[in-house]
Design an enzyme around this catalytic site. Structure first.
Site, PDB file in Angstrom:
ATOM      1  N   ALA A 159      10.450   3.113  -1.734  1.00 15.02           N
ATOM      2  CA  ALA A 159      11.810   2.540  -1.758  1.00 15.02           C
ATOM      3  C   ALA A 159      11.811   1.214  -2.513  1.00 15.02           C
ATOM      4  O   ALA A 159      12.744   0.917  -3.271  1.00 15.02           O
ATOM      5  CB  ALA A 159      12.315   2.343  -0.329  1.00 15.02           C
ATOM      6  N   ALA A 160      10.750   0.415  -2.339  1.00 15.09           N
ATOM      7  CA  ALA A 160      10.705  -0.894  -3.001  1.00 15.09           C
ATOM      8  C   ALA A 160      10.590  -0.729  -4.517  1.00 15.09           C
ATOM      9  O   ALA A 160      11.236  -1.462  -5.276  1.00 15.09           O
ATOM     10  CB  ALA A 160       9.541  -1.719  -2.453  1.00 15.09           C
ATOM     11  N   PRO A 183       0.826  -1.202   0.000  1.00 14.16           N
ATOM     12  CA  PRO A 183       0.000   0.000   0.000  1.00 14.16           C
ATOM     13  C   PRO A 183       0.872   1.269   0.000  1.00 14.16           C
ATOM     14  O   PRO A 183       1.924   1.292   0.643  1.00 14.16           O
ATOM     15  CB  PRO A 183      -0.806  -0.096   1.297  1.00 14.16           C
ATOM     16  CG  PRO A 183      -0.443  -1.376   1.951  1.00 14.16           C
ATOM     17  CD  PRO A 183       0.648  -2.034   1.187  1.00 14.16           C
ATOM     18  N   VAL A 184       0.409   2.277  -0.733  1.00 19.84           N
ATOM     19  CA  VAL A 184       1.187   3.524  -0.868  1.00 19.84           C
ATOM     20  C   VAL A 184       0.940   4.424   0.342  1.00 19.84           C
ATOM     21  O   VAL A 184      -0.149   4.419   0.919  1.00 19.84           O
ATOM     22  CB  VAL A 184       0.739   4.247  -2.175  1.00 19.84           C
ATOM     23  CG1 VAL A 184       1.431   5.588  -2.339  1.00 19.84           C
ATOM     24  CG2 VAL A 184       1.043   3.363  -3.377  1.00 19.84           C
ATOM     25  N   ASP A 236      14.629   3.429   4.948  1.00 20.88           N
ATOM     26  CA  ASP A 236      13.747   2.647   4.068  1.00 20.88           C
ATOM     27  C   ASP A 236      14.544   1.976   2.951  1.00 20.88           C
ATOM     28  O   ASP A 236      14.437   0.762   2.734  1.00 20.88           O
ATOM     29  CB  ASP A 236      12.687   3.551   3.413  1.00 20.88           C
ATOM     30  CG  ASP A 236      11.538   3.861   4.345  1.00 20.88           C
ATOM     31  OD1 ASP A 236      11.741   3.762   5.565  1.00 20.88           O
ATOM     32  OD2 ASP A 236      10.445   4.206   3.851  1.00 20.88           O
ATOM     33  N   GLY A 292       3.619   3.673   5.286  1.00 14.68           N
ATOM     34  CA  GLY A 292       4.737   3.293   6.159  1.00 14.68           C
ATOM     35  C   GLY A 292       5.306   1.925   5.853  1.00 14.68           C
ATOM     36  O   GLY A 292       6.082   1.382   6.639  1.00 14.68           O
ATOM     37  N   LEU A 293       4.948   1.351   4.692  1.00 11.74           N
ATOM     38  CA  LEU A 293       5.485   0.022   4.358  1.00 11.74           C
ATOM     39  C   LEU A 293       6.589   0.083   3.301  1.00 11.74           C
ATOM     40  O   LEU A 293       6.973  -0.940   2.744  1.00 11.74           O
ATOM     41  CB  LEU A 293       4.356  -0.910   3.912  1.00 11.74           C
ATOM     42  CG  LEU A 293       3.482  -1.449   5.048  1.00 11.74           C
ATOM     43  CD1 LEU A 293       2.257  -2.171   4.502  1.00 11.74           C
ATOM     44  CD2 LEU A 293       4.252  -2.395   5.960  1.00 11.74           C
ATOM     45  N   GLY A 294       7.085   1.271   3.037  1.00 14.92           N
ATOM     46  CA  GLY A 294       8.258   1.392   2.167  1.00 14.92           C
ATOM     47  C   GLY A 294       7.979   1.190   0.695  1.00 14.92           C
ATOM     48  O   GLY A 294       8.866   0.762  -0.054  1.00 14.92           O
ATOM     49  N   SER A 295       6.764   1.531   0.248  1.00 14.22           N
ATOM     50  CA  SER A 295       6.418   1.287  -1.151  1.00 14.22           C
ATOM     51  C   SER A 295       7.342   2.039  -2.125  1.00 14.22           C
ATOM     52  O   SER A 295       7.819   1.475  -3.114  1.00 14.22           O
ATOM     53  CB  SER A 295       4.944   1.629  -1.359  1.00 14.22           C
ATOM     54  OG  SER A 295       4.736   2.452  -2.439  1.00 14.22           O
TER      55      SER A 295
HETATM   56  O1  PMV Z   1       6.656   6.295   6.854  1.00 18.77           O
HETATM   57  P1  PMV Z   1       7.863   5.439   6.613  1.00 18.77           P
HETATM   58  O2  PMV Z   1       7.735   4.041   7.053  1.00 18.77           O
HETATM   59  O3  PMV Z   1       8.452   5.603   5.275  1.00 18.77           O
HETATM   60  O4  PMV Z   1       8.962   5.862   7.645  1.00 18.77           O
HETATM   61  C1  PMV Z   1       9.475   7.096   7.798  1.00 18.77           C
HETATM   62  C2  PMV Z   1      10.400   7.057   8.937  1.00 18.77           C
HETATM   63  C3  PMV Z   1      10.809   8.418   9.400  1.00 18.77           C
HETATM   64  O5  PMV Z   1      11.737   8.205  10.444  1.00 18.77           O
HETATM   65  C4  PMV Z   1       9.620   9.182   9.945  1.00 18.77           C
HETATM   66  C5  PMV Z   1      11.448   9.224   8.280  1.00 18.77           C
HETATM   67  C6  PMV Z   1      12.805   8.709   7.825  1.00 18.77           C
HETATM   68  O6  PMV Z   1      13.231   9.132   6.755  1.00 18.77           O
HETATM   69  O7  PMV Z   1      13.460   7.943   8.549  1.00 18.77           O
END
Ligand code: PMV
Length: 308
Positions: A105-106, A96-97, A147, A100-103
């Site tokens: 970066a993946a 899911p975009v 990420d 917080g699951l790194g979409s």
């Molecule tokens: O929202 P996510 O899972 O991409 O995580 C971001 C994590 C932060 O610490 C809030 C930002 C970062 O760049 O580390």
């Protein structure tokens, strides 16, 4: 034709503080994936087909700071190609975009690998990580780099900005249940909000970040010892500070409470916050009950993943 896959990720401990130089722990989530296929085409040009992120376009029609265009162009310039061959880059994603699951970066990592292999110049991991970090800047503004590191190496990571990436090993495997609020929460917004607050009172914010840093170090030791009871307590302590930092929200707090009341050993938000995902430390026996409690409390979906 070449293909490459990259996993999602979750941050176990240390989000936000990690942007300011404190450590964080994150792990890959292989239940969700991006898969990229690159093949030659007869039509000409570089075509991008990415239905899961609503993108279907010719590379030349996209602005250079569009993240997928940026990652493709970075492969061409890294391998020294000025006239790209006609090809179609097909991107499929179950991540899911903006949750917080790194979409982001993946997608970057899988495109970097599949496209560089298609061009006959497969990139080494260090280069993939560096180039994916550059694209993360377009997504996040000031990313810590966690990420892209977890997704590139697909291993648990103990991460400190600008330091060599270290992995960690769980003394005993443990189960994390991920609960999605369904609220899309761009990380850039919460990171920017935190920066504004940090600027107004750096002493107070650095003190909160330092407390998180201590929790992260304790958590790494607890994971290595296989001490789940301690680990759960540390998750709760980390969530309390994230609340103080204003990056939680009513929906995340409701899911965290539901998890704890149904037997989770600990729970916290994961990632940028203000929506997106929360995580709960569960045991095999109570995982279904906690998942049910999260569903009743409004989660859009749950994913159970094992670390170690
Ligand atoms: O929202 P996510 O899972 O991409 O995580 C971001 C994590 C932060 O610490 C809030 C930002 C970062 O760049 O580390």
């Amino acid at each position: 034709m070449t293909t490459s896959s990259a996993p999602g990720k979750i941050i176990l401990f240390g989000e936000h503080a990690v942007v300011y130089g404190y450590p964080a722990l994150a792990v890959p989530v292989t239940q969700v994936q991006v898969k990229v296929t690159v093949s030659g085409n007869k039509r000409g040009g570089v075509l991008i087909e990415a239905p899961d992120i609503n993108l279907s376009a010719e590379l030349s029609s996209l602005p250079p700071d569009q993240p997928v265009a940026a990652v493709i162009n970075s492969v061409f310039s890294t391998v020294g190609i000025s006239e790209p061959p006609a090809c179609t880059i097909h991107i499929q994603s179950t991540i899911p975009v903006a949750s917080g699951l790194g979409s982001g970066a993946a997608v970057s990592v899988a495109v970097l690998r599949a496209l560089s292999a298609f061009l006959g110049h497969p990139l080494p991991d260090e280069k993939v990580n560096l180039l994916a970090f550059e694209v993360e800047k377009l997504h996040h503004g000031t990313p810590s780099g966690i990420d892209n590191a977890v997704v590139t190496y697909a291993r648990p990571v103990y991460f400190i900005n600008k330091e060599t990436i270290k992995t960690f090993h769980a003394g005993a495997p443990f189960l994390i249940l991920i609960g999605d609020t369904g609220i899309a929460a761009p990380t850039k917004e919460s990171v920017t909000a935190v920066r504004k607050l940090w600027q107004t009172d750096q002493t107070r914010w650095e003190e909160m970040f330092a407390r998180i840093g201590e929790i992260v170090r304790d958590a790494r030791r607890a994971i290595e010892r296989g001490d789940n009871f301690k680990l759960g307590k540390l998750m709760n302590a980390n969530h309390a500070i994230l609340k103080e930092m204003t990056v939680s929200c009513a929906e995340l707090d409701r899911l965290v409470t539901a998890a704890l009341q149904s037997g989770a050993l600990g729970a916290k938000l994961s990632g940028g916050g203000r929506g997106g995902n929360m995580i709960a430390l569960v045991e095999k026996e109570n995982a279904p009950a906690v998942a049910r409690a999260l569903e009743i409390a409004g989660t859009k979906r749950t994913i159970l993943t094992q670390v170690g």
